[in-house]
Design a protein around this motif. Structure first.
Motif, PDB file in Angstrom:
ATOM      1  N   GLU A  25      46.555  16.078 -40.169  1.00  0.00           N
ATOM      2  CA  GLU A  25      45.160  16.178 -39.767  1.00  0.00           C
ATOM      3  C   GLU A  25      44.417  17.072 -40.750  1.00  0.00           C
ATOM      4  O   GLU A  25      45.002  17.966 -41.346  1.00  0.00           O
ATOM      5  CB  GLU A  25      45.035  16.833 -38.380  1.00  0.00           C
ATOM      6  N   TYR A  26      43.115  16.825 -40.878  1.00  0.00           N
ATOM      7  CA  TYR A  26      42.249  17.741 -41.616  1.00  0.00           C
ATOM      8  C   TYR A  26      40.843  17.636 -41.048  1.00  0.00           C
ATOM      9  O   TYR A  26      40.498  16.652 -40.391  1.00  0.00           O
ATOM     10  CB  TYR A  26      42.281  17.470 -43.126  1.00  0.00           C
ATOM     11  N   GLU A  27      40.075  18.666 -41.279  1.00  0.00           N
ATOM     12  CA  GLU A  27      38.684  18.683 -40.828  1.00  0.00           C
ATOM     13  C   GLU A  27      37.808  18.287 -42.006  1.00  0.00           C
ATOM     14  O   GLU A  27      37.702  19.034 -42.978  1.00  0.00           O
ATOM     15  CB  GLU A  27      38.307  20.070 -40.317  1.00  0.00           C
ATOM     16  N   PRO A  28      37.179  17.120 -41.938  1.00  0.00           N
ATOM     17  CA  PRO A  28      36.356  16.662 -43.060  1.00  0.00           C
ATOM     18  C   PRO A  28      34.988  17.342 -43.054  1.00  0.00           C
ATOM     19  O   PRO A  28      34.609  18.007 -42.089  1.00  0.00           O
ATOM     20  CB  PRO A  28      36.209  15.168 -42.782  1.00  0.00           C
ATOM     21  N   LEU A  37      31.014  11.750 -39.921  1.00  0.00           N
ATOM     22  CA  LEU A  37      32.444  11.648 -39.649  1.00  0.00           C
ATOM     23  C   LEU A  37      32.843  12.338 -38.350  1.00  0.00           C
ATOM     24  O   LEU A  37      32.184  13.280 -37.914  1.00  0.00           O
ATOM     25  CB  LEU A  37      33.230  12.271 -40.812  1.00  0.00           C
ATOM     26  N   PRO A  38      33.964  11.884 -37.759  1.00  0.00           N
ATOM     27  CA  PRO A  38      34.487  12.586 -36.584  1.00  0.00           C
ATOM     28  C   PRO A  38      35.017  13.957 -36.990  1.00  0.00           C
ATOM     29  O   PRO A  38      35.258  14.209 -38.176  1.00  0.00           O
ATOM     30  CB  PRO A  38      35.611  11.667 -36.092  1.00  0.00           C
ATOM     31  N   PRO A  39      35.228  14.868 -36.031  1.00  0.00           N
ATOM     32  CA  PRO A  39      35.657  16.225 -36.373  1.00  0.00           C
ATOM     33  C   PRO A  39      37.061  16.316 -36.983  1.00  0.00           C
ATOM     34  O   PRO A  39      37.364  17.270 -37.691  1.00  0.00           O
ATOM     35  CB  PRO A  39      35.600  16.979 -35.045  1.00  0.00           C
ATOM     36  N   VAL A  40      37.939  15.347 -36.700  1.00  0.00           N
ATOM     37  CA  VAL A  40      39.300  15.365 -37.242  1.00  0.00           C
ATOM     38  C   VAL A  40      39.617  14.002 -37.846  1.00  0.00           C
ATOM     39  O   VAL A  40      39.355  12.969 -37.241  1.00  0.00           O
ATOM     40  CB  VAL A  40      40.339  15.690 -36.141  1.00  0.00           C
ATOM     41  N   LEU A  41      40.166  14.012 -39.062  1.00  0.00           N
ATOM     42  CA  LEU A  41      40.639  12.790 -39.718  1.00  0.00           C
ATOM     43  C   LEU A  41      42.073  13.016 -40.183  1.00  0.00           C
ATOM     44  O   LEU A  41      42.627  14.099 -40.024  1.00  0.00           O
ATOM     45  CB  LEU A  41      39.742  12.425 -40.904  1.00  0.00           C
ATOM     46  N   TYR A  42      42.657  11.999 -40.786  1.00  0.00           N
ATOM     47  CA  TYR A  42      44.055  12.065 -41.207  1.00  0.00           C
ATOM     48  C   TYR A  42      44.199  11.598 -42.650  1.00  0.00           C
ATOM     49  O   TYR A  42      43.407  10.809 -43.151  1.00  0.00           O
ATOM     50  CB  TYR A  42      44.914  11.174 -40.290  1.00  0.00           C
ATOM     51  N   ARG A  43      45.245  12.082 -43.283  1.00  0.00           N
ATOM     52  CA  ARG A  43      45.599  11.653 -44.644  1.00  0.00           C
ATOM     53  C   ARG A  43      47.105  11.805 -44.809  1.00  0.00           C
ATOM     54  O   ARG A  43      47.752  12.542 -44.064  1.00  0.00           O
ATOM     55  CB  ARG A  43      44.858  12.468 -45.686  1.00  0.00           C
ATOM     56  N   GLY A  44      47.636  11.124 -45.793  1.00  0.00           N
ATOM     57  CA  GLY A  44      49.060  11.237 -46.100  1.00  0.00           C
ATOM     58  C   GLY A  44      49.281  12.310 -47.139  1.00  0.00           C
ATOM     59  O   GLY A  44      48.630  12.316 -48.179  1.00  0.00           O
ATOM     60  N   ARG A  45      50.176  13.222 -46.876  1.00  0.00           N
ATOM     61  CA  ARG A  45      50.484  14.320 -47.793  1.00  0.00           C
ATOM     62  C   ARG A  45      51.343  13.822 -48.960  1.00  0.00           C
ATOM     63  O   ARG A  45      51.227  14.273 -50.069  1.00  0.00           O
ATOM     64  CB  ARG A  45      51.213  15.419 -47.001  1.00  0.00           C
ATOM     65  N   GLY A  46      52.219  12.857 -48.664  1.00  0.00           N
ATOM     66  CA  GLY A  46      53.171  12.358 -49.651  1.00  0.00           C
ATOM     67  C   GLY A  46      54.545  12.917 -49.334  1.00  0.00           C
ATOM     68  O   GLY A  46      54.695  14.125 -49.139  1.00  0.00           O
ATOM     69  N   CYS A  47      55.531  12.047 -49.223  1.00  0.00           N
ATOM     70  CA  CYS A  47      56.898  12.471 -48.921  1.00  0.00           C
ATOM     71  C   CYS A  47      57.866  11.497 -49.599  1.00  0.00           C
ATOM     72  O   CYS A  47      57.451  10.522 -50.207  1.00  0.00           O
ATOM     73  CB  CYS A  47      57.131  12.503 -47.400  1.00  0.00           C
ATOM     74  N   GLU A  48      59.150  11.765 -49.472  1.00  0.00           N
ATOM     75  CA  GLU A  48      60.127  10.880 -50.128  1.00  0.00           C
ATOM     76  C   GLU A  48      60.165   9.497 -49.486  1.00  0.00           C
ATOM     77  O   GLU A  48      60.489   8.522 -50.143  1.00  0.00           O
ATOM     78  CB  GLU A  48      61.507  11.520 -50.167  1.00  0.00           C
ATOM     79  N   LYS A  49      59.837   9.402 -48.200  1.00  0.00           N
ATOM     80  CA  LYS A  49      59.868   8.088 -47.532  1.00  0.00           C
ATOM     81  C   LYS A  49      58.781   7.148 -48.043  1.00  0.00           C
ATOM     82  O   LYS A  49      58.950   5.949 -48.037  1.00  0.00           O
ATOM     83  CB  LYS A  49      59.777   8.251 -46.029  1.00  0.00           C
ATOM     84  N   CYS A  50      57.641   7.717 -48.470  1.00  0.00           N
ATOM     85  CA  CYS A  50      56.550   6.884 -49.006  1.00  0.00           C
ATOM     86  C   CYS A  50      56.438   7.034 -50.523  1.00  0.00           C
ATOM     87  O   CYS A  50      55.432   6.629 -51.108  1.00  0.00           O
ATOM     88  CB  CYS A  50      55.232   7.214 -48.324  1.00  0.00           C
ATOM     89  N   PHE A  51      57.472   7.593 -51.144  1.00  0.00           N
ATOM     90  CA  PHE A  51      57.511   7.799 -52.598  1.00  0.00           C
ATOM     91  C   PHE A  51      56.321   8.639 -53.075  1.00  0.00           C
ATOM     92  O   PHE A  51      55.731   8.366 -54.119  1.00  0.00           O
ATOM     93  CB  PHE A  51      57.586   6.467 -53.341  1.00  0.00           C
ATOM     94  N   ASN A  52      55.939   9.629 -52.249  1.00  0.00           N
ATOM     95  CA  ASN A  52      54.842  10.555 -52.544  1.00  0.00           C
ATOM     96  C   ASN A  52      53.487   9.874 -52.718  1.00  0.00           C
ATOM     97  O   ASN A  52      52.609  10.394 -53.388  1.00  0.00           O
ATOM     98  CB  ASN A  52      55.170  11.424 -53.765  1.00  0.00           C
ATOM     99  N   LEU A  53      53.330   8.710 -52.107  1.00  0.00           N
ATOM    100  CA  LEU A  53      52.053   8.003 -52.162  1.00  0.00           C
ATOM    101  C   LEU A  53      51.122   8.410 -51.016  1.00  0.00           C
ATOM    102  O   LEU A  53      49.908   8.300 -51.127  1.00  0.00           O
ATOM    103  CB  LEU A  53      52.276   6.482 -52.117  1.00  0.00           C
TER     104      LEU A  53
END
Length: 127
Positions: A25-28, A37-53
């Protein structure tokens, strides 16, 4: 001839899905590219399961336009695309961008991804 045989039109774009393993989660900012925008949105940090994408797979965003008699008449008269879109929205059509923003608010995709795939549709319209 085409207008009289149409019953509906559907548009689709594919957007990247945020990786469920590293989603955060992050506050945009209150507004982004003219969109509140809504008060809370989401993003992918990147990890080994998604090959840091930060994303894993894709999902569709959709726009569905049922053709009624007024719309058929507009098509036959070759009304401008903007007028047809305005009419459809006034009749309750949810646009690609609206569907994408709903999915971004739900944490499925990101605002940036929605704007990336819908920018051409809105190039001639003010944000």
């Amino acid at each position: 001839m085409v207008a009289s045989s149409l019953s509906a039109v559907m548009a689709q774009r594919l957007v990247r899905v945020i990786c469920p393993h590293c989603r955060e989660e992050y506050e945009p900012e209150r507004e982004y590219a003219g969109i509140t925008l809504p008060p809370v949105l989401y993003r992918g940090r990147g990890c080994e399961k998604c090959f840091n994408l930060g994303s894993m797979g894709r999902i569709g965003i959709y726009e569905f336009l049922p053709i009624d008699s007024e719309l058929c008449s507009m098509i036959i008269k070759q009304a401008p695309a903007g007028a047809i879109k305005e009419y459809a929205i006034s009749r309750g059509m949810k646009t690609l961008r609206e569907d994408g923003l709903t999915k971004a608010a739900a944490g499925i995709t990101t605002i940036e991804e929605v704007l990336r795939v819908t920018q051409e549709d809105y190039a001639d319209l003010p944000l």
